[in-house]
Design a protein around this motif. Structure first.
Motif, PDB file in Angstrom:
ATOM      1  N   LEU A 182      10.259  33.942  -4.953  1.00 57.75           N
ATOM      2  CA  LEU A 182      10.550  32.521  -5.056  1.00 57.75           C
ATOM      3  C   LEU A 182      11.324  32.041  -3.833  1.00 57.75           C
ATOM      4  O   LEU A 182      11.048  30.966  -3.313  1.00 57.75           O
ATOM      5  CB  LEU A 182      11.309  32.217  -6.336  1.00 57.75           C
ATOM      6  N   GLY A 183      12.274  32.845  -3.385  1.00 60.82           N
ATOM      7  CA  GLY A 183      13.074  32.446  -2.235  1.00 60.82           C
ATOM      8  C   GLY A 183      12.231  32.153  -1.007  1.00 60.82           C
ATOM      9  O   GLY A 183      12.419  31.136  -0.334  1.00 60.82           O
ATOM     10  N   ASP A 184      11.296  33.042  -0.700  1.00 62.97           N
ATOM     11  CA  ASP A 184      10.417  32.843   0.459  1.00 62.97           C
ATOM     12  C   ASP A 184       9.494  31.642   0.265  1.00 62.97           C
ATOM     13  O   ASP A 184       9.229  30.898   1.212  1.00 62.97           O
ATOM     14  CB  ASP A 184       9.577  34.091   0.720  1.00 62.97           C
ATOM     15  N   LEU A 185       9.012  31.465  -0.943  1.00 63.20           N
ATOM     16  CA  LEU A 185       8.134  30.326  -1.243  1.00 63.20           C
ATOM     17  C   LEU A 185       8.868  29.010  -1.013  1.00 63.20           C
ATOM     18  O   LEU A 185       8.355  28.109  -0.344  1.00 63.20           O
ATOM     19  CB  LEU A 185       7.628  30.416  -2.680  1.00 63.20           C
ATOM     20  N   ILE A 186      10.067  28.915  -1.538  1.00 65.32           N
ATOM     21  CA  ILE A 186      10.846  27.685  -1.367  1.00 65.32           C
ATOM     22  C   ILE A 186      11.204  27.473   0.092  1.00 65.32           C
ATOM     23  O   ILE A 186      11.126  26.346   0.596  1.00 65.32           O
ATOM     24  CB  ILE A 186      12.088  27.696  -2.277  1.00 65.32           C
ATOM     25  N   ALA A 187      11.562  28.545   0.797  1.00 67.62           N
ATOM     26  CA  ALA A 187      11.867  28.417   2.226  1.00 67.62           C
ATOM     27  C   ALA A 187      10.663  27.879   2.992  1.00 67.62           C
ATOM     28  O   ALA A 187      10.808  27.009   3.865  1.00 67.62           O
ATOM     29  CB  ALA A 187      12.311  29.760   2.800  1.00 67.62           C
ATOM     30  N   SER A 188       9.470  28.360   2.653  1.00 74.24           N
ATOM     31  CA  SER A 188       8.273  27.876   3.353  1.00 74.24           C
ATOM     32  C   SER A 188       7.993  26.412   3.033  1.00 74.24           C
ATOM     33  O   SER A 188       7.542  25.653   3.900  1.00 74.24           O
ATOM     34  CB  SER A 188       7.059  28.747   3.027  1.00 74.24           C
ATOM     35  N   LEU A 189       8.274  25.996   1.796  1.00 74.96           N
ATOM     36  CA  LEU A 189       8.084  24.587   1.435  1.00 74.96           C
ATOM     37  C   LEU A 189       9.096  23.694   2.153  1.00 74.96           C
ATOM     38  O   LEU A 189       8.743  22.623   2.646  1.00 74.96           O
ATOM     39  CB  LEU A 189       8.208  24.407  -0.084  1.00 74.96           C
ATOM     40  N   GLU A 190      10.342  24.144   2.215  1.00 73.25           N
ATOM     41  CA  GLU A 190      11.375  23.363   2.911  1.00 73.25           C
ATOM     42  C   GLU A 190      11.082  23.259   4.406  1.00 73.25           C
ATOM     43  O   GLU A 190      11.224  22.188   5.001  1.00 73.25           O
ATOM     44  CB  GLU A 190      12.754  23.978   2.677  1.00 73.25           C
ATOM     45  N   GLU A 191      10.636  24.346   5.008  1.00 71.74           N
ATOM     46  CA  GLU A 191      10.276  24.326   6.430  1.00 71.74           C
ATOM     47  C   GLU A 191       9.109  23.379   6.680  1.00 71.74           C
ATOM     48  O   GLU A 191       9.105  22.620   7.655  1.00 71.74           O
ATOM     49  CB  GLU A 191       9.922  25.734   6.912  1.00 71.74           C
ATOM     50  N   ALA A 192       8.114  23.427   5.825  1.00 70.13           N
ATOM     51  CA  ALA A 192       6.950  22.545   5.965  1.00 70.13           C
ATOM     52  C   ALA A 192       7.373  21.081   5.832  1.00 70.13           C
ATOM     53  O   ALA A 192       6.895  20.219   6.570  1.00 70.13           O
ATOM     54  CB  ALA A 192       5.884  22.894   4.937  1.00 70.13           C
ATOM     55  N   GLN A 193       8.277  20.807   4.896  1.00 72.61           N
ATOM     56  CA  GLN A 193       8.749  19.432   4.720  1.00 72.61           C
ATOM     57  C   GLN A 193       9.471  18.951   5.969  1.00 72.61           C
ATOM     58  O   GLN A 193       9.236  17.836   6.442  1.00 72.61           O
ATOM     59  CB  GLN A 193       9.670  19.352   3.507  1.00 72.61           C
ATOM     60  N   GLN A 194      10.328  19.777   6.520  1.00 76.29           N
ATOM     61  CA  GLN A 194      11.075  19.405   7.719  1.00 76.29           C
ATOM     62  C   GLN A 194      10.166  19.205   8.924  1.00 76.29           C
ATOM     63  O   GLN A 194      10.444  18.375   9.787  1.00 76.29           O
ATOM     64  CB  GLN A 194      12.135  20.461   8.036  1.00 76.29           C
ATOM     65  N   ALA A 195       9.062  19.951   8.959  1.00 74.01           N
ATOM     66  CA  ALA A 195       8.119  19.852  10.079  1.00 74.01           C
ATOM     67  C   ALA A 195       7.059  18.774   9.851  1.00 74.01           C
ATOM     68  O   ALA A 195       6.188  18.580  10.698  1.00 74.01           O
ATOM     69  CB  ALA A 195       7.448  21.200  10.312  1.00 74.01           C
ATOM     70  N   GLY A 196       7.106  18.100   8.705  1.00 73.32           N
ATOM     71  CA  GLY A 196       6.122  17.064   8.422  1.00 73.32           C
ATOM     72  C   GLY A 196       4.770  17.608   7.999  1.00 73.32           C
ATOM     73  O   GLY A 196       3.762  16.919   8.110  1.00 73.32           O
ATOM     74  N   ARG A 197       4.739  18.846   7.522  1.00 76.27           N
ATOM     75  CA  ARG A 197       3.487  19.479   7.125  1.00 76.27           C
ATOM     76  C   ARG A 197       3.465  19.862   5.640  1.00 76.27           C
ATOM     77  O   ARG A 197       2.732  20.766   5.234  1.00 76.27           O
ATOM     78  CB  ARG A 197       3.243  20.738   7.971  1.00 76.27           C
ATOM     79  N   LEU A 198       4.268  19.170   4.826  1.00 72.06           N
ATOM     80  CA  LEU A 198       4.368  19.526   3.417  1.00 72.06           C
ATOM     81  C   LEU A 198       3.039  19.352   2.688  1.00 72.06           C
ATOM     82  O   LEU A 198       2.644  20.222   1.903  1.00 72.06           O
ATOM     83  CB  LEU A 198       5.460  18.715   2.714  1.00 72.06           C
ATOM     84  N   ALA A 199       2.334  18.279   2.934  1.00 65.82           N
ATOM     85  CA  ALA A 199       1.053  18.045   2.255  1.00 65.82           C
ATOM     86  C   ALA A 199       0.075  19.179   2.552  1.00 65.82           C
ATOM     87  O   ALA A 199      -0.613  19.664   1.640  1.00 65.82           O
ATOM     88  CB  ALA A 199       0.469  16.705   2.673  1.00 65.82           C
ATOM     89  N   GLN A 200       0.029  19.624   3.786  1.00 58.33           N
ATOM     90  CA  GLN A 200      -0.872  20.716   4.173  1.00 58.33           C
ATOM     91  C   GLN A 200      -0.464  22.021   3.484  1.00 58.33           C
ATOM     92  O   GLN A 200      -1.310  22.756   2.982  1.00 58.33           O
ATOM     93  CB  GLN A 200      -0.850  20.898   5.691  1.00 58.33           C
ATOM     94  N   ARG A 201       0.833  22.297   3.443  1.00 59.24           N
ATOM     95  CA  ARG A 201       1.312  23.524   2.805  1.00 59.24           C
ATOM     96  C   ARG A 201       1.037  23.498   1.294  1.00 59.24           C
ATOM     97  O   ARG A 201       0.645  24.503   0.719  1.00 59.24           O
ATOM     98  CB  ARG A 201       2.812  23.689   3.073  1.00 59.24           C
TER      99      ARG A 201
END
Length: 81
Positions: A1-20
């Motif tokens: 879960l930790g890695d999954l959430i980290a990847s979602l937060e990183e994607a959000q910060q990079a403007g790529r949340l929809a793609q992720r």
């Protein structure tokens, strides 16, 4: 879960949340392990909830935890979520 959430937060910060999100909604099975093992930020919990909402009735998800289901509200910082 930790890695999954980290990847979602990183994607959000990079403007790529929809793609992720699209990438994570697609698999027919997603296994999320270690719920409650590490603390989760409010933002992380909200992103995880969004992912689970998008997968709901679309694909299967397996969640594992050593915490009882009654403790999940505390883990995610919101009893409703």
């Amino acid at each position: 879960l930790g890695d999954l959430i980290a990847s979602l937060e990183e994607a959000q910060q990079a403007g790529r949340l929809a793609q992720r999100m699209k990438t994570l909604v697609f698999p027919s099975l997603l296994v999320v392990d270690e719920i409650g093992y590490l603390p989760i930020s409010r933002t992380g919990a909200m992103l995880f909830f969004q992912l689970m909402s998008r997968r709901y009735e679309q694909a299967s998800t397996v969640l594992t935890s050593n915490k009882s289901f009654a403790e999940w509200g505390e883990i995610f910082g919101d009893e409703v979520m």
